[in-house]
Write an enzyme that holds these catalytic residues in place. Structure first.
Site, PDB file in Angstrom:
ATOM      1  N   ASN A   1      -5.442   2.979 -12.501  1.00 28.77           N
ATOM      2  CA  ASN A   1      -5.926   3.128 -11.140  1.00 28.77           C
ATOM      3  C   ASN A   1      -7.456   3.269 -11.206  1.00 28.77           C
ATOM      4  O   ASN A   1      -8.049   3.195 -12.281  1.00 28.77           O
ATOM      5  CB  ASN A   1      -5.288   4.347 -10.467  1.00 28.77           C
ATOM      6  CG  ASN A   1      -5.239   4.216  -8.946  1.00 28.77           C
ATOM      7  OD1 ASN A   1      -6.125   3.642  -8.331  1.00 28.77           O
ATOM      8  ND2 ASN A   1      -4.198   4.761  -8.339  1.00 28.77           N
TER       9      ASN A   1
ATOM     10  N   LYS B   1       0.844  -1.186   0.000  1.00 24.68           N
ATOM     11  CA  LYS B   1       0.000   0.000   0.000  1.00 24.68           C
ATOM     12  C   LYS B   1       0.888   1.248   0.000  1.00 24.68           C
ATOM     13  O   LYS B   1       1.971   1.261   0.606  1.00 24.68           O
ATOM     14  CB  LYS B   1      -0.906   0.009   1.237  1.00 24.68           C
ATOM     15  CG  LYS B   1      -2.023   1.044   1.159  1.00 24.68           C
ATOM     16  CD  LYS B   1      -2.993   0.922   2.321  1.00 24.68           C
ATOM     17  CE  LYS B   1      -4.159   1.886   2.147  1.00 24.68           C
ATOM     18  NZ  LYS B   1      -5.085   1.852   3.293  1.00 24.68           N
TER      19      LYS B   1
ATOM     20  N   CYS C   1      -3.948   8.282  -7.603  1.00 18.83           N
ATOM     21  CA  CYS C   1      -5.010   8.191  -6.607  1.00 18.83           C
ATOM     22  C   CYS C   1      -6.038   9.289  -6.898  1.00 18.83           C
ATOM     23  O   CYS C   1      -5.688  10.474  -6.917  1.00 18.83           O
ATOM     24  CB  CYS C   1      -4.449   8.347  -5.197  1.00 18.83           C
ATOM     25  SG  CYS C   1      -5.699   8.188  -3.903  1.00 18.83           S
TER      26      CYS C   1
ATOM     27  N   LYS D   1       2.251   4.672 -12.178  1.00 18.04           N
ATOM     28  CA  LYS D   1       0.864   4.207 -12.201  1.00 18.04           C
ATOM     29  C   LYS D   1      -0.036   5.323 -12.707  1.00 18.04           C
ATOM     30  O   LYS D   1      -0.095   6.409 -12.131  1.00 18.04           O
ATOM     31  CB  LYS D   1       0.435   3.754 -10.805  1.00 18.04           C
ATOM     32  CG  LYS D   1      -0.912   3.042 -10.783  1.00 18.04           C
ATOM     33  CD  LYS D   1      -1.169   2.436  -9.417  1.00 18.04           C
ATOM     34  CE  LYS D   1      -2.454   1.640  -9.385  1.00 18.04           C
ATOM     35  NZ  LYS D   1      -2.691   1.028  -8.048  1.00 18.04           N
TER      36      LYS D   1
END
Length: 423
Positions: free
Chosen positions: A252, A89, A187, A225
């Site tokens: 994501n 994580k 994110c 990412k």
């Protein structure tokens, strides 16, 4: 033109070097496509192992960054169950700024939403990155690498728009012996005002600068990412590769609002009567993820084919067939996060068995035998129209029979005659 392996470009962490080999990957067309044979008693067992950016994995299945990689206990479980690699994580320097809420998940079911019998097809989360102290996570990274020196542990990292902070984080994490970095540029929620996560991934100028800082400091492979919450995902992917990253991971989660409770009139997930848009994952995002990965893979094949860059596919993987689709589009590895949250760490055994079944069906012996094989079948709509018009023209020609007396042949005389009979 001579090409260099990543071992020549970046210094490797000495821990578990024996598990690493020179990568041989490019988004090249399978040499076996178009052939299908029946399995025989002498057919070799399909080999699922992959070597990506010098990192050897027993299979292409990777624990995606999120709750399944949140601490030592669960990451150890993932290795014991047989996952090819684990991405922890996301961590940052100051975990004290990370405050999660509960509930933080909401599900979408097939059929009437809210029915406990409906299949879960969508999953939203409003969860932030790791809220555990960095020192604790670093200690656990080191412990895992000491206990599993031949397994691949990847650290997901994210920081504010601060060069010194990025450099400190990279240095401290590398000292634990992790094998690679995945940079969270994607994110979709939480702390965008501090230029973190998707706030960077959606701004190519900012992304280029931050990737430059990271790759000037990192001595192990770096994956960027990507966020799907952008018009053209190939643009930030291209910037990341040109700025020194060795791999791309996509996608994501997708920014979403899961729904409104029609009894309370409140949004889900509901925290003290309120909510906030979050990241959408699970089976429903799979077709979207495939399209994004396809676009990135075509770009990489066109612009970076001579270099050993990698691609990790993410989005709605719950079966080996889901994974095969990503690999057919050029992915070296396939990440699973929500799938593990729904089905447990033992899911990897099912994924491996089903992927092997697919490989046996087509007589593929290795992942490289079919990686990227389906990319060649994607084209423009204009080209589709042209191809169909030509096909119709050829079918009409066949139905009309011979076009001229010169076309008669002795060997096919009867068939040629039949081709011009109307009843």
């Amino acid at each position: 033109m001579a090409s260099l392996s990543f071992a020549q470009i970046k210094l490797k962490n000495p821990v578990a070097d024996f598990a690493r080999a020179r990568p041989e990957f490019g988004l090249r067309r399978s040499r076996r496509v178009g052939f299908r044979v029946l399995a025989s008693e002498t057919q070799k067992e399909p080999d699922l192992s992959v070597t990506v950016n010098g990192l050897h994995m027993p299979n292409p299945f990777v624990i995606g960054s999120g709750p399944p990689g949140t601490n030592y206990t669960v990451m150890k479980r993932a290795f014991d169950e047989g996952w090819g690699a684990v991405i922890a994580k996301t961590v940052s320097l100051d975990a004290a700024k990370v405050i999660n809420v509960t509930p933080r998940y909401a599900r979408l079911r097939a059929g009437v939403n809210g029915s406990v019998k409906g299949q879960i097809i969508g999953w939203e989360n409003i969860e932030l990155i790791s809220d555990r102290p960095l020192e604790t996570m670093l200690k656990e990274f080191k412990q895992l690498k000491e206990e599993y020196p031949d397994r691949i542990l990847i650290a997901s990292i994210m920081e504010e728009y601060n060069k010194a902070a990025w450099e400190e984080l990279i240095d401290r994490v590398e000292q634990t012996g992790v094998d690679a970095f995945e940079i969270n540029f994607s994110c979709p929620h939480g702390m965008p005002e501090r230029k973190m996560g998707a706030a960077v991934g959606q701004d190519c100028a900012l992304l280029e600068e931050v990737c430059g800082w990271i790759n000037a400091k990192a001595t192990i492979p770096v994956w960027a990412k990507m966020t799907p919450n952008i018009t053209d995902i190939t643009e930030p992917a291209r910037v990341a590769l040109n700025s020194g990253c060795e791999g791309i991971a996509a996608i994501n989660t997708i920014m979403s609002v899961m729904g409104i409770n029609l009894d309370s009139l409140r949004p889900e997930p509901c925290v003290e009567g309120y909510s906030t848009p979050g990241g959408y994952s699970s089976k429903a995002v799979h077709p979207i993820a495939l399209a994004k990965v396809m676009n990135i893979a075509k770009m990489m094949k066109s612009e970076f084919s001579e270099k050993d860059y990698s691609l990790s596919g993410i989005g709605g993987v719950e079966t080996g067939h889901d994974a095969a689709e990503f690999i057919l589009l050029g992915a070296n590895t396939v990440q699973v996060c929500t799938g593990v949250m729904m089905h447990g760490y033992c899911l990897v055994k099912k994924l491996c068995d089903e992927l092997k079944d697919f490989m046996r069906k087509h007589n593929f012996q290795s992942i490289e035998d079919f990686r990227g094989a389906s990319l060649q079948y994607f084209t423009t709509h204009t080209d589709l129209v042209k191809r169909q018009q030509e096909a119709i023209k050829q079918r009409k020609a066949i139905r009309k029979g011979l076009q001229s007396d010169k076309d008669w042949t002795g060997d096919g005389f009867v068939k040629e005659t039949e081709s011009m009979v109307s009843n």
